[in-house]
Structures are given as C-alpha cells and as structure tokens.
Design a protein around this motif. Sequence first.
Motif, PDB file in Angstrom:
ATOM      1  N   TYR A 177       3.860   1.381  -1.153  1.00  0.00           N
ATOM      2  CA  TYR A 177       4.468   1.419  -2.484  1.00  0.00           C
ATOM      3  C   TYR A 177       3.512   2.023  -3.499  1.00  0.00           C
ATOM      4  CZ  TYR A 177       6.120  -0.261  -6.991  1.00  0.00           C
ATOM      5  OH  TYR A 177       6.527  -0.339  -8.301  1.00  0.00           O
ATOM      6  N   ALA A 178       2.260   1.557  -3.446  1.00  0.00           N
ATOM      7  CA  ALA A 178       1.268   2.042  -4.404  1.00  0.00           C
ATOM      8  C   ALA A 178       1.112   3.546  -4.270  1.00  0.00           C
ATOM      9  CB  ALA A 178      -0.072   1.347  -4.177  1.00  0.00           C
TER      10      ALA A 178
ATOM     11  N   ALA B  79       2.053  11.702  -8.394  1.00  0.00           N
ATOM     12  CA  ALA B  79       2.973  12.515  -9.166  1.00  0.00           C
ATOM     13  C   ALA B  79       3.761  13.449  -8.264  1.00  0.00           C
ATOM     14  CB  ALA B  79       2.218  13.304 -10.234  1.00  0.00           C
TER      15      ALA B  79
ATOM     16  N   GLU C 113      11.092   1.941  -5.271  1.00  0.00           N
ATOM     17  CA  GLU C 113      11.661   0.617  -5.036  1.00  0.00           C
ATOM     18  C   GLU C 113      11.986   0.357  -3.598  1.00  0.00           C
ATOM     19  OE1 GLU C 113      13.375  -0.729  -9.082  1.00  0.00           O
ATOM     20  OE2 GLU C 113      14.575  -1.268  -7.314  1.00  0.00           O
TER      21      GLU C 113
ATOM     22  N   ALA D 298       6.260   9.829  -8.637  1.00  0.00           N
ATOM     23  CA  ALA D 298       5.784   8.618  -9.320  1.00  0.00           C
ATOM     24  C   ALA D 298       6.941   7.631  -9.469  1.00  0.00           C
ATOM     25  CB  ALA D 298       5.146   8.962 -10.656  1.00  0.00           C
ATOM     26  N   SER D 299       7.055   6.976 -10.630  1.00  0.00           N
ATOM     27  CA  SER D 299       8.079   5.943 -10.757  1.00  0.00           C
ATOM     28  C   SER D 299       9.483   6.538 -10.785  1.00  0.00           C
ATOM     29  CB  SER D 299       7.846   5.115 -12.024  1.00  0.00           C
ATOM     30  OG  SER D 299       8.045   5.918 -13.160  1.00  0.00           O
ATOM     31  N   ASP D 300       9.592   7.862 -10.956  1.00  0.00           N
ATOM     32  CA  ASP D 300      10.920   8.474 -10.989  1.00  0.00           C
ATOM     33  C   ASP D 300      11.501   8.679  -9.602  1.00  0.00           C
ATOM     34  OD1 ASP D 300      10.086  10.667 -13.750  1.00  0.00           O
ATOM     35  OD2 ASP D 300      10.958   8.667 -13.728  1.00  0.00           O
TER      36      ASP D 300
ATOM     37  N   ALA E 234      17.560  12.027 -14.077  1.00  0.00           N
ATOM     38  CA  ALA E 234      17.240  12.832 -12.903  1.00  0.00           C
ATOM     39  C   ALA E 234      17.923  12.271 -11.663  1.00  0.00           C
ATOM     40  CB  ALA E 234      15.722  12.869 -12.697  1.00  0.00           C
TER      41      ALA E 234
ATOM     42  N   ASP F 154      22.977  14.574  -9.789  1.00  0.00           N
ATOM     43  CA  ASP F 154      23.770  15.109  -8.689  1.00  0.00           C
ATOM     44  C   ASP F 154      25.080  14.367  -8.526  1.00  0.00           C
ATOM     45  OD1 ASP F 154      20.981  15.988  -6.521  1.00  0.00           O
ATOM     46  OD2 ASP F 154      22.004  17.086  -8.114  1.00  0.00           O
TER      47      ASP F 154
ATOM     48  N   PHE G 206       4.248   5.203  -5.739  1.00  0.00           N
ATOM     49  CA  PHE G 206       4.427   4.953  -7.167  1.00  0.00           C
ATOM     50  C   PHE G 206       3.446   5.749  -8.012  1.00  0.00           C
ATOM     51  CE2 PHE G 206       6.123   2.477 -10.549  1.00  0.00           C
ATOM     52  CZ  PHE G 206       5.094   2.264 -11.434  1.00  0.00           C
ATOM     53  N   ASN G 207       2.251   5.990  -7.476  1.00  0.00           N
ATOM     54  CA  ASN G 207       1.229   6.631  -8.282  1.00  0.00           C
ATOM     55  C   ASN G 207       1.128   8.135  -8.088  1.00  0.00           C
ATOM     56  OD1 ASN G 207      -0.153   4.554  -9.855  1.00  0.00           O
ATOM     57  ND2 ASN G 207      -0.453   3.626  -7.872  1.00  0.00           N
TER      58      ASN G 207
ATOM     59  N   ARG H 116      18.303  22.452 -13.374  1.00  0.00           N
ATOM     60  CA  ARG H 116      19.276  21.468 -12.890  1.00  0.00           C
ATOM     61  C   ARG H 116      20.404  21.251 -13.887  1.00  0.00           C
ATOM     62  NH1 ARG H 116      17.323  16.047 -10.809  1.00  0.00           N
ATOM     63  NH2 ARG H 116      19.089  16.064  -9.402  1.00  0.00           N
TER      64      ARG H 116
ATOM     65  N   TYR I 133      -4.652  -3.058  -2.768  1.00  0.00           N
ATOM     66  CA  TYR I 133      -3.844  -3.614  -1.682  1.00  0.00           C
ATOM     67  C   TYR I 133      -4.546  -3.445  -0.345  1.00  0.00           C
ATOM     68  CZ  TYR I 133       0.089  -4.215  -4.804  1.00  0.00           C
ATOM     69  OH  TYR I 133       0.912  -4.608  -5.809  1.00  0.00           O
TER      70      TYR I 133
ATOM     71  N   MET J 296       0.841  -1.196   0.000  1.00  0.00           N
ATOM     72  CA  MET J 296       0.000   0.000   0.000  1.00  0.00           C
ATOM     73  C   MET J 296       0.874   1.243   0.000  1.00  0.00           C
ATOM     74  SD  MET J 296      -3.023  -1.148   2.601  1.00  0.00           S
ATOM     75  CE  MET J 296      -3.912   0.403   2.652  1.00  0.00           C
TER      76      MET J 296
ATOM     77  N   PRO K  72      15.853   3.975 -12.368  1.00  0.00           N
ATOM     78  CA  PRO K  72      16.712   5.018 -11.795  1.00  0.00           C
ATOM     79  C   PRO K  72      17.612   4.502 -10.673  1.00  0.00           C
ATOM     80  CG  PRO K  72      14.480   5.839 -12.047  1.00  0.00           C
ATOM     81  CD  PRO K  72      14.429   4.380 -12.352  1.00  0.00           C
TER      82      PRO K  72
ATOM     83  N   PRO L 260      14.649  12.971  -6.740  1.00  0.00           N
ATOM     84  CA  PRO L 260      16.095  13.183  -6.815  1.00  0.00           C
ATOM     85  C   PRO L 260      16.499  14.508  -6.163  1.00  0.00           C
ATOM     86  CG  PRO L 260      15.075  13.811  -8.877  1.00  0.00           C
ATOM     87  CD  PRO L 260      13.963  13.494  -7.925  1.00  0.00           C
ATOM     88  N   GLY L 261      17.757  14.788  -6.141  1.00  0.00           N
ATOM     89  CA  GLY L 261      18.233  16.085  -5.665  1.00  0.00           C
ATOM     90  C   GLY L 261      18.028  16.315  -4.182  1.00  0.00           C
TER      91      GLY L 261
ATOM     92  N   MET M 213      -4.466   1.126  -7.306  1.00  0.00           N
ATOM     93  CA  MET M 213      -3.510   0.157  -6.764  1.00  0.00           C
ATOM     94  C   MET M 213      -3.587   0.148  -5.244  1.00  0.00           C
ATOM     95  SD  MET M 213       0.552   0.128  -7.467  1.00  0.00           S
ATOM     96  CE  MET M 213       1.071  -0.287  -9.075  1.00  0.00           C
ATOM     97  N   PHE M 214      -3.613   1.336  -4.674  1.00  0.00           N
ATOM     98  CA  PHE M 214      -3.664   1.491  -3.227  1.00  0.00           C
ATOM     99  C   PHE M 214      -4.906   0.821  -2.664  1.00  0.00           C
ATOM    100  CE2 PHE M 214      -2.358   3.531   0.607  1.00  0.00           C
ATOM    101  CZ  PHE M 214      -3.518   3.829   1.301  1.00  0.00           C
TER     102      PHE M 214
ATOM    103  N   ASP N  94      -4.822   6.940 -10.049  1.00  0.00           N
ATOM    104  CA  ASP N  94      -3.840   7.170  -9.004  1.00  0.00           C
ATOM    105  C   ASP N  94      -4.092   6.387  -7.740  1.00  0.00           C
ATOM    106  OD1 ASP N  94      -3.251  10.676  -9.792  1.00  0.00           O
ATOM    107  OD2 ASP N  94      -2.378   8.818 -10.539  1.00  0.00           O
TER     108      ASP N  94
ATOM    109  N   TYR O 154      18.863  10.532  -3.333  1.00  0.00           N
ATOM    110  CA  TYR O 154      17.764  10.101  -4.190  1.00  0.00           C
ATOM    111  C   TYR O 154      16.979   8.997  -3.487  1.00  0.00           C
ATOM    112  CZ  TYR O 154      15.589   7.518  -8.024  1.00  0.00           C
ATOM    113  OH  TYR O 154      14.703   6.861  -8.823  1.00  0.00           O
TER     114      TYR O 154
ATOM    115  N   LYS P  75       3.630   7.770 -17.464  1.00  0.00           N
ATOM    116  CA  LYS P  75       3.693   8.573 -16.261  1.00  0.00           C
ATOM    117  C   LYS P  75       5.121   8.662 -15.716  1.00  0.00           C
ATOM    118  CE  LYS P  75       0.484   8.107 -12.903  1.00  0.00           C
ATOM    119  NZ  LYS P  75      -0.176   7.661 -11.688  1.00  0.00           N
TER     120      LYS P  75
END
Lengths: 317, 272, 403
Positions: A130-131, A137, A240, A141-143, C114, C118, A134-135, C141, B252, A128, C85, A146-147, B248-249, B245, A236, C178
Amino acid sequence: MRFARSSKGAWAARLLGPGALLAVAALPWIAGSYPVKLAQEILIWGIFAMSLDLLMGYAGMLSFGHSAFFGLGGYVAALALRGWSPSLASALVLPAVAAAVAGLVVGYLSIRVSGVYFIMLTLAFSQMFYAAAFNAAWLGASDGIPGIPRPRLPGLDLDRTEVFHLYVVAFFVATAVVLARVVRSPFGRVLRGIEDNERRMVAVGYAIDRFKLAAFVVAATLAGIAGSLEAQFNGYISPEALFWTTSGEVLLMVIIGGAGTLAGPVLGAAAFIGLQSLMSSYTEHWMLILGAAFIAFVLWAPEGLLGLVRRETERGT
Amino acid sequence: MLLFLLSVGLTLIFGMLGVVNLAHGSFYALGAYAGIAVVAFTQNFWLALCLGPLVVGGVGAAIERSCLRPLYGRGANAQVLLTFGFIYLFDDLIRWIWGAHVRTVPPPRALAGAVMLGPTRFPAYRLFVILFGLGVALLLWLLLERTRIGAVVRAGVWDAEMAAGLGVNVARVFTAVFAGGTGLAALAGVVAVPIQAAYPGMGVEILVRTLIVVVIGGLGSLPGSLAGSLILGQAETFGKAWLPDSSMFIIYGAMAAVLLLRPTGLCGRALR
Amino acid sequence: MELTRRKFLGGAAIAAAGAVVGRRVRRAGGAPAPLKIGLLLPYSNVYAVLGESITDGLSLVFEREGWSVAGRRVELIKEDDEVNPQIGLRKVKKLIESDGVDFLVGPVSSGVLAAIRDTVHQARRILIVANAGNDEISRDRCSRYIFRASFSNWQPNSPMGGWVAAHVAKEAYLVAPKYAAGFDMMRAFKETFGAAGGTVVGEDYTPFPVNEDFAPFLTKIKQAAPKVVYAFFSGSQAVRFVRQYDEFGLRGRSRLCGAGFLTETDVLPAEGSAALGIITGHFYSTLLENRTNQAFLREFRDKYKRTPDGFAVQGYDTAQVIVHALTATGGDTRDRDRLVDALRSVEFDSPRGRFRFDPKTQNVIQPFIYVREVREVGGELANVVIDRIANVKDPGTGCTLPG
C-alpha cells in the motif's frame, strides 16, 4: 478457529446447479444494467473471497494481508493494459504471475511465524504494498490509475456489457472448479489435516511448510486474477485495493458466508455487496448492520450463513 | 505522545488478554468525539479530559464482558475477528451521532499560543501534549510497578493460569485491563482533537501506526511502548520531510522485519 | 456438488434482486418527468465545506426558478464522495444506473473526476463539473458529455507565475498536496514563472487527503528561507497550512502566495489574522463591483446568512448553465446531441463576469483572473483585488472536440 466443512451432496443440487449458473449468466438479458453490474462485482469478489477461503478455511491461516495480491493484480493489469498492450496476456498472465511471485515471497516469510504474529506480519506486508502504491507518483499516488482499457480479444467486444459479463462468469466458474478440485485432492486433504492438528501431520512426516506455502501461492494467484478483473471492471484501480481494510472486508465475506466451504464466501460477497449497494438506497447505516451481523456470526454462528442454511436443510434428512 | 497513550493500552490488552484489539483505533475516535460532546455541553476541556476516557472505558468494559469473554476458549483468531467487526460498528455509530464533518475544538485558553523554547517558537499545546504523555507514562509505571493492583496485572500478563491458581479473579482483572486500555485510547483521542481535529476515519488511520509501535516496542511492555512511540514519531517526522516517498514503506518494512527476526520487539517477553 | 446448490441459491437471490431493482426505474406516462440532477460532492472529509458551498449556490438558482425548469420539476439527489475516488466511482454508478439522473454535477476532487471520467463518457451522461480542475479533462481526456463550469487547475496559476516573478520576487518554494490538482497547479505556475526568469528553489508535495501536520515541511521551508512560498491548499487543509505557517514564524520572512483557494471566503474567517498579506489568484472576489455580483451577494446573504465564496459561484453558474440549456431545448433531455449543442452555446452574466464555454474544450473561459491580497476591509478580512488578467482560456492541448 474451527469451521464446518461441506462433504455431503444432494440429488436436488445436481439438478439445480446448472440452473443457477444459467440464471447468473443470463442476467444481462433479464435485468437492468445496475443489477448486472452488481452481479459482476459479486462474482469478482467471490473469486477473491474463495481464494482467501483456501487459506483460512482449509489451511487454517488467518491472513490479514490478502489485499496485497488483489491490489497487485489490479495495478499490474492497469499498467500492462494501458502502457504495454491491451491483450489477454496483460489482463491475465502478467497479473497472475506477479501475484504468484509476491505470494511466494510473502508466503515464505510469513509462514515462519504463526498465530497473532502471522496476522500482523501479513498485515505489515500488505501495508508495504500500500505504501509503495500510495506514495509513488508514477503509480498515481492517492489518485490511483484511471482510464484502464479492457483487453481486446479476437472476435469479442469486451466493452459490451453482455460480453464482459460472460467473460467474468467464465473466470468465476474456472476458479470455482479449480478450487473445488484442489480441496478434494490429496493436497487438499493434507491442508485440512494441517489445520486440524499440525503436530500430528509433522509427526506423520509431512513437510507442512511446503504445503502451506503452496496453498499461499495458489490463493495469492487467484486473488491477483480477481484484482485484475476488478481493474478491468471499473477501468480504475486505487491504493485502497491494497489497504488492510480491504483484507478485512474480504475476511468479513468469508466469515459471514461460511469459511471452509468455498461457496460460503461467495454468499458472503453477495451479502456484503448487496447490503452496501442496495441497502444504501434505503438506509445509510448499512455498515452498522454489517458490523453487528459480523460480530453476531463470530460469536454465535462461526460457520456463517452457509452453516446456518445447512443446519436447517439437514434437519429433515 | 498520542501514539504512546494508544500503544500502552493496546500492548497491555495484548499482554494480558492475548487479544490484538483491532478496534483500539475506534475507541480513540470515540474518545475524541466524546470529548467534543463534553466540551460542547460544558465548555470545559479539562472536564472532557476526565469524563471522555471514563465513559469510553466503561463501553470497553461492557464489550469485554459481553463479547470477548465468551471467546476466550476459541483462540486468538476469533477475538481478533470480533474486534474487527467493532470497527464497522463504531465508525457508523460515530457518523450517525455526530455526522461526517471534520470537527474541532480549540485548545483551552491557558494553552493557546506559543512558548519560546530557546531560539524557536513552539506551540504551547503541543508542549502540553508531550508533558502530559510523559506524566501519564510515569503514573502508569508507578501503578504497575509499585501497587498491588499493578502486581496483579503484571502477574496476569506474565502467566494468567498461575495468577488464577493463586486466587486472583482473572476475569475481573481482564475486564479492568481492557477498560483501562480503551480508556487510555480515549484519553489520547480527547487530547488529539485540538491538534488534529476529529473525523470518522481517524481510528482506522491511527490503528496501523499503533500496531507498528507495539510490535517494535514489544508486545506487553510499557517501556517498550514508550520507546516504540518515540522511535516511530521521529522516524515519521524525518521521513515525511526528507524521504517522503519511501518513509512509509520503510516503516512498514521495519515492522515486518521485527516480527520476523525478533517478534518480542525491543522490550517484550516471549509469549507462552 | 454442494457447490452448485449454494450457487443456485446465490444466483436465484441475485436474479430476484435484479428484477426488483430493475423494475424500480419505471415511470408512469403523462406528466413530464422530473429533472433529476445527481450531485456527486463531498459532504465529509477535507472538502466538505466546498461541497456545501457548491450545493448552496446551486440551490439558490433553482429556488429562484421555483424548483422548476422548462416545465419540469427539479429533483436533487445528493451523494457523498468523501473525496475518495473509489467511493466516488461507486456512487456515480449508482446515480447513473440506479437513479437514472439526467445531469451529473460535481465532483470537487480532481482525483474523483479522473476516476469517474470513463464511466460517465461511456454512459453518455452529461456531467457539469462544478469544481474539480484536473487539466486532462480539458485536454487529452476531454469528452463531449463533460462540461466544466468551474475552472481548470491551470487557469488561476498560469497567470500568477508571470505576475509573481514581475511583482514580488524571482525565487519561490512550491508546496501542494500530492494528487492531481496539486501537480497540475504547480506545473502551470512553474511554466510561466520560469519563463519570466524565476527559479524554483524547492518543491514539496504533502500527503493527501489526510494531513494534519505540516511541521516537517514548514521546517524545511524555514531552512531554505525563500523569498516567496507559492502554495495550493483548499478546505480544512488550507486553514491548517495558513495557521501553521504563521505559528512557525514564516509569515514575516517569506511572502506567501498561491492559488485563490488558499484564502477563499470559506476558510478566511478560520484563518484569521494569519492570512493577512497573502496574495492569491482567482476568478472571483466578493468585492467585485459588477451588478450580477451585487445581486448574488444580497440573495446569498439573505438566504444563508453568510458571505458566499468562489465555490458558491461555481454552483450558481452550474445551475445557470442547466437552466439556460434546458430552456433552449424546451425541457428535452432525451436527445443528447441537441442538449450538448445547447450547452455549448450557453452564455449569461455570472458574478465573475460574462460566462461562456470554450467550444474547443467545453471548459469555461474565465473573464478575468484577479490577483488579490488579503486585507482588512471594514473590520473583516477580504480578498482585495490589486490586479487582473483578462480572458484566460485553457490551452486545451490534445482535446479533439470540434472547435
């Protein structure tokens, strides 16, 4: 599953102990930057693994959702350090508090079930988290995020490798000392009693749920601190860190190293990260080796590496 | 339907052996790749559909006998941990043998193209997957409810000690059920390739969804798996489009709720 | 006290390993050190084909130079970032610390870039981005050690916004994966599309990096029945999207437009006739008639037996950048400032046109953004150029590099 427990000491250890600490702390001055970074990663995951060991090795609760607190600590640190203030409060206090609260809620609910259901419930809860990450924004999200800047401490420049290294070592030592005290305390003994024979403890009159919950919260808090350190280390954090396979990885470390010993999981972390980083230069199949080793340990050496080492060294005694 | 094939295997394995086979997704992946290998050699998808599950089921049987059996006395935790180790093993093996690229196989010529279902065009292969899944469900139900083998398996699921007491060779039945379960996972894998393509991480990805289905449907129950996979399938489809969005939540969360409030799920029976 | 005994063992092991590894990175003096180029690219997962393409384009140049630049032997070290990443971060650390590379090339995914930005900036290692287009790298950046030879996500999409509104329709439904690149690209399109009088009737972001099934989204689009669907997908996702778009019967109803990666040469054959009529914007097309492109096509086809795509051009240009810069410094990579200056002034002929970096952002200035339509040419599918916009520079808002 029963694990061995460390109870003996040796004069040699008392002499060599400070030596070990010094060697690790002095690493930035005696080795290149890559091994230093590896060492930092091992120490951070060592904290994470030790926290799980409290749950698994001493209280007998096999949680497959420990990554929830690790990741939560990381994300809270990321948001606080980036968006609020790059201070120790952001790096330590907020993640620890967040993880403790999450541990309280998740622990309270999870303790109501046991066995396989406990495994799956903890997995469901961490998924939960994770969800959500991950979702969303706004959480990258999946990125991921960072920074992430390192906290600004008075008189210390954490952007310098040596300084950050000692910072991590300090946290590691603090955690190890705290946990060592906990497992040796009356509280720790009750936990071990619960793992040994829950019914007996209930018959004797212990409110075991409260003890289990307390162990859960302590473990969660420490995992959150480890997660925050990971976020500062990498600059970062990604979803995951919350995924169930991360829970599995730290579990792997605890088993391979030797559960119920606190030091074993640290060995396990070193083995895992060492294999992953160093071996991958020589062979691509470190995952195969790790998986096979893990299976072998589960089948034939459930006490892990530490158990094996102790078997050898106690032959002479 | 893929979820159904996967969850049936998982739920039977759990019901019978008490093992949550975390490597179930890896057997799915193995099946997919085995199917690709067969097609590469023989250009025959139908052959892949038969051979893949057989081979992987065999692997499952071997693993059960060599690794799981010694652990039956040690409690569920040890077994779960063991199956987890296999995830790493299989993932690397797959990468080693087949490389890390995404691989795909086109659907057999008979099923390429689309059919008209009322006003909408529907891809023929997907229709096949649904019907095939239902067919397998029916076959399994017949097997379990109407044959002696099925009765033995059900007896083992219900109460293994009793069954042993009645003279059933429980160890062999355990192996058979594990092989059957993993074979079903592999079957799902072969069937999935024309739609989803095969890549090394596919097992991990689908495992949690399978766990959700099994929990909601009820551990150890075949109709539960069917119900669970339909529910999850629909929830995911609508969720992705309308609540992207939070779906998934929520899913679970539903899994957690079921485990807390009604651990036996919709159709499962209480564990001993 | 057992705690400390184990810690000693662990500590000793770590220290020993450290000494061993630390010693690995020593070189004998004398002959010029090899030029180590670390490729951080995906060789698995959804963007694997892009990773291969870029590597191929890059290798073409080095092979032509005999694998030697300014007297130094070229050594490629490839690491697979798996479009992840977290993994990319781990591998880039290995490339920088353990392998000690002189140049970093890559990555493909904006998410990976991204995450590593750094680390690269702090290690003061030169990174030449061979694909990842996240706008922020050319904006707030940016870094004096990071150069981009590919594109910024803004570049192919901003011109398209105005163009689609003027030439196709003033109503569009947006769909993209996304993650950073998806968000960037749609934002760029929306700005100019809206400014030209267009309205966005729907916007959806699909799961990334894994998404097999676009059915729920396509159903939504079908119900909205927009005049135009503007999409960004790349690699295997592009194939799936375009094919499912056709399967669902949307091809005749809503005109599909998008960023060029949707129909690039790497995915066009797999998409087949489902791709006919799609209009996209890109800095390249295989049908460009300039001399450099003709030579490039010939060389590439000779060596690899297939037609190159925009990604191969990116790899090709990246290698050219390295070659030109290193020739200017005489092979010296130790003096970072000198190397950075050499890189900033690089200029040469690329298959896409005249290649130069914008000194303000260290991002490439696209000589043209071509508007292309997928048509059948000589029995094969190709991106036919139907219009073009010249001199597209990323706005670079927030980047404080010396102009």
